[in-house]
Design a protein around this motif. Sequence first.
Motif, PDB file in Angstrom:
ATOM      1  N   ILE A  35      64.533  14.675  45.421  1.00  0.00           N
ATOM      2  CA  ILE A  35      65.494  15.546  44.737  1.00  0.00           C
ATOM      3  C   ILE A  35      64.784  16.524  43.810  1.00  0.00           C
ATOM      4  N   TYR A  36      63.846  16.013  43.000  1.00  0.00           N
ATOM      5  CA  TYR A  36      63.179  16.862  42.012  1.00  0.00           C
ATOM      6  C   TYR A  36      62.449  18.043  42.671  1.00  0.00           C
ATOM      7  N   PRO A  37      61.590  17.818  43.697  1.00  0.00           N
ATOM      8  CA  PRO A  37      60.912  18.969  44.322  1.00  0.00           C
ATOM      9  C   PRO A  37      61.891  19.958  44.959  1.00  0.00           C
ATOM     10  N   MET A  38      62.968  19.431  45.540  1.00  0.00           N
ATOM     11  CA  MET A  38      63.943  20.316  46.176  1.00  0.00           C
ATOM     12  C   MET A  38      64.651  21.186  45.133  1.00  0.00           C
ATOM     13  N   VAL A  39      65.020  20.573  44.013  1.00  0.00           N
ATOM     14  CA  VAL A  39      65.710  21.300  42.950  1.00  0.00           C
ATOM     15  C   VAL A  39      64.798  22.347  42.328  1.00  0.00           C
ATOM     16  N   ARG A  40      63.540  22.020  42.143  1.00  0.00           N
ATOM     17  CA  ARG A  40      62.593  22.950  41.526  1.00  0.00           C
ATOM     18  C   ARG A  40      62.450  24.233  42.334  1.00  0.00           C
ATOM     19  N   SER A  41      62.681  24.152  43.621  1.00  0.00           N
ATOM     20  CA  SER A  41      62.493  25.329  44.485  1.00  0.00           C
ATOM     21  C   SER A  41      63.772  26.123  44.704  1.00  0.00           C
ATOM     22  N   LEU A  42      64.858  25.730  44.063  1.00  0.00           N
ATOM     23  CA  LEU A  42      66.106  26.474  44.221  1.00  0.00           C
ATOM     24  C   LEU A  42      65.938  27.913  43.728  1.00  0.00           C
ATOM     25  N   PRO A  43      66.701  28.855  44.285  1.00  0.00           N
ATOM     26  CA  PRO A  43      66.518  30.282  43.952  1.00  0.00           C
ATOM     27  C   PRO A  43      66.987  30.633  42.554  1.00  0.00           C
ATOM     28  N   TYR A  44      66.758  31.884  42.213  1.00  0.00           N
ATOM     29  CA  TYR A  44      66.959  32.435  40.875  1.00  0.00           C
ATOM     30  C   TYR A  44      68.334  32.132  40.291  1.00  0.00           C
TER      31      TYR A  44
END
Length: 625
Positions: free
Chosen positions: A404-413
């Motif tokens: 979850i954490y890596p996926m959330v960190r890459s969310l767009p602007y």
Amino acid sequence: MCGIFGWVLGPAKHQDRETLIKLTDLMLHRGPDGAGYQLHATADERFQIAFGHRRLSIIDIGGGAQPMSSEDGRFTLIFNGEIYNYVELRQELVGRGHRFRTNSDSEVLIEAYRAWQLDAIRRLRGMFGFALWDEREQRLILARDAFGKKPLFIGELEGGFLFGSEIDPLIQFPGFSRDFDSEALGQYLLNRYVPGPATFFRKLKKLPPGHYAVWQSGTLKTRRYFSPPVSTALPDVKSFHDAISLFQQAFDDAVRIRMRSDAPFGAYLSGGIDSSAVVATMVRHSTGPVQTFSVGFRETEYSELDHARVIARQFGTAHNELLVEPDSFFTHWPTAVLRRGAPVSETSDIPIFLLSEMASRCVKMVLTGEGSDELMGGYPKHRAEQWIGLYQWLMPRLLHDGLIYPMVRSLPYGMRRVKILALAAGERDLPNRMRLWFGGTSVAEAEAMLERPLSATPPDVYPYSSGLKSSLRRTLFFDQTSWLPDDLLERGDRMMMAGSIEGRMPFMDTALAGTVARFPDEFLTGGKGGKTVLRAAMDKILPPEILRRKKVGFRVPIGEWFRGPYRDFLQDLLVSDSSSLAQVIRAPKLRRLVTEHLNGRQNHEKVLWSLTNLELFLRTFKVST
């Protein structure tokens, strides 16, 4: 509403009257209507006591000058703030045989202390930071109001100490150390403000809210006299109808007593439910049109001026508007940092400063809606916290951290709020989660910036120590003991006083807080948007479009301005050769944050705002890092 400054100094440190005048007058903006200065010694002549005062005249304009001494000369007071229940206290004291020479709340405070000593502080409904010298007992009392609406700083000196309403006069005292507190830097990155009692200066502390300090015979001792009722009151109001009625009575009274003034006053109106409720209640108690003041931007998605106009029209207020342009915002920014004595935590500080300058041309005091969310559960986090335990039970730590954490960190602007929700939901540590809700950096991110291990332990663990089983009450307790006094209320005091105007906050009334603390959790967050009782109480008073508005907060288009007209300004502060931050923050990390924000890959506006303010603070105060 005023500014106070003073000291207690041993024989080797005595100063002259000119020093007292010079340093007190650095707070001219807090009190442009008058000044007073007093120097005297203790009975044994070991210590010098200094009192300096700048006055903004609101109550008893002709008779409330300070320092104020009692008729018998025993007590001398300098006082910043207002005692809203001074009329009732005065009547009680007259009944006990006390005599008064003025109509000021300052003299009521002196006589209340004569009657009840330190217990008098608990009787005060108001906002205050004061110093009171008791000549007979040879002791000095320093006190700060229950929620910390008014500031009071204490500076450590060898053989004595300083005290005052703002940081600038204290650090300019001859020989005062400006040594930088590196632990405060870590806390600032985690919180976006420095939690009390710490400041960025190692020798300078905040007297915590709800505390008084007593100096006698060379020793200063501090004691807590107030804890937020949410931590102690039982939710014993069973009927929602009864809750509405109790709230209406308490809120009406809180607004009514804050309209006591001998000078013109008005209200700040955002168009949200909080300030609209304040204005609607003021109109009920006013004999003429209420003056209202609103601030907005050309970027319509950030401006609430249209909503404020709806309320102004409905209640027939004398309405005033200010449109903040980028150039004015950036011109006033360094002054805001100077007045705050710290990095400016919120972008909204500066529009409030500008609005205060405008409002002070026609009124001396305004009522505002601050504190409603923190009292009545109005933030999305207040509802989300109730589901955190379930999420963490369903989502093991390893799965959250690895997937979850890596996926959330890459969310767009544009997904900033979703990112905050997801990151906070996975944080098991309560202090770290409370910080993440307001967009602070994680411990790992802060350590990467500083290139050193970071103590995540807050300087004061009290905001996290309630032991309450209710996740809502636990969060409200944190809000009322850390987020409010060290950020939002600090903003309210410093930015309004920078414009020479007093701000009064009915939602921060201690009696109202005691009433709301008796409501069950579902009466606060049970409906859409939270603050369920407040919305129900205003149902027949405010228009539906105001009651049903999605909470947006006071937002400033700083992210867009950083990418647009002030792109070079941002780069000069953070990544140029002249940046002072290079001494404390890794340069590659700064460059990456700036680059990702400018090219639109990520929205780093909150952390960039924190870092640019830190840079301005270091330049303004020439801190010894």
